[in-house]
Design an enzyme around this catalytic site. Sequence first.
Site, PDB file in Angstrom:
ATOM      1  N   TYR A 134       0.878  -1.214   0.135  1.00 58.54           N
ATOM      2  CA  TYR A 134      -0.135  -0.025   0.055  1.00 58.54           C
ATOM      3  C   TYR A 134       0.934   1.226   0.140  1.00 58.54           C
ATOM      4  CZ  TYR A 134      -3.832  -3.016   1.165  1.00 58.54           C
ATOM      5  OH  TYR A 134      -4.773  -4.103   1.115  1.00 58.54           O
TER       6      TYR A 134
ATOM      7  N   ASN B 262     -12.579   0.405  -5.141  1.00 59.88           N
ATOM      8  CA  ASN B 262     -12.353   0.094  -6.473  1.00 59.88           C
ATOM      9  C   ASN B 262     -13.482  -0.449  -7.286  1.00 59.88           C
ATOM     10  OD1 ASN B 262     -11.419  -1.066  -8.958  1.00 59.88           O
ATOM     11  ND2 ASN B 262      -9.984  -2.454  -8.235  1.00 59.88           N
TER      12      ASN B 262
ATOM     13  N   CYS C 130      -6.574  -4.638  -7.760  1.00 60.34           N
ATOM     14  CA  CYS C 130      -6.160  -4.163  -6.587  1.00 60.34           C
ATOM     15  C   CYS C 130      -5.733  -5.500  -5.643  1.00 60.34           C
ATOM     16  CB  CYS C 130      -7.188  -3.311  -5.696  1.00 60.34           C
ATOM     17  SG  CYS C 130      -8.858  -4.105  -5.454  1.00 60.34           S
ATOM     18  N   HIS C 131      -6.067  -6.521  -5.991  1.00 57.93           N
ATOM     19  CA  HIS C 131      -5.576  -7.879  -5.285  1.00 57.93           C
ATOM     20  C   HIS C 131      -4.201  -7.983  -5.197  1.00 57.93           C
ATOM     21  CE1 HIS C 131      -5.956  -9.079  -9.512  1.00 57.93           C
ATOM     22  NE2 HIS C 131      -4.973 -10.083  -9.235  1.00 57.93           N
TER      23      HIS C 131
ATOM     24  N   GLU D 160      -1.974 -16.189 -10.651  1.00 60.49           N
ATOM     25  CA  GLU D 160      -0.896 -15.255 -11.318  1.00 60.49           C
ATOM     26  C   GLU D 160       0.381 -15.895 -11.035  1.00 60.49           C
ATOM     27  OE1 GLU D 160      -1.344 -11.083 -10.607  1.00 60.49           O
ATOM     28  OE2 GLU D 160      -3.512 -11.413 -11.239  1.00 60.49           O
TER      29      GLU D 160
END
Length: 156
Positions: free
Chosen positions: A87, A110, A118-119, A145
Amino acid sequence: MTQQTVIETEFGYIKLMFDETDLLSVTRVNTKERGDTIDSSILGPVADCIAGKHDGIGIPVRFNGSMFQIKAWNAIRTIQSGEVISYAELAKRAGNSRATRAVASACGKNPCAIIVPCHRIIRRDNGLGGFFWGLDVKRALLRREGIKISADGRII
């Protein structure tokens, strides 16, 4: 003219809102609602992005938020698949290194989750932080990912 449709995904039903050219929002809903027949060239890429088959880059999104939220959301869109940042780093990239809480709030608001990934934002101590769709979804997205997560919920 705003249009909407609901698609079924591995994360449940997702409502997509579009205007003539842009994605406006991506939200989870409890049931398959009746949606419009979407005539949009971005519906396919959005659905592919949610399914993990598209990186979301190039999908036009129209943001409705404060100037700082829009800066934060645009900065989030530059984070590559398989990469995570804190962050604090997101605050720096959004132009105010002291605005860590403000970027956390922007992540929570979001409007286009997954498309605006935003994950990929985590705590400075490598903890997952929060995710308004739930930490189970955040873990699934990160693992998809290639991000490794320890049993205690920290990025390895």
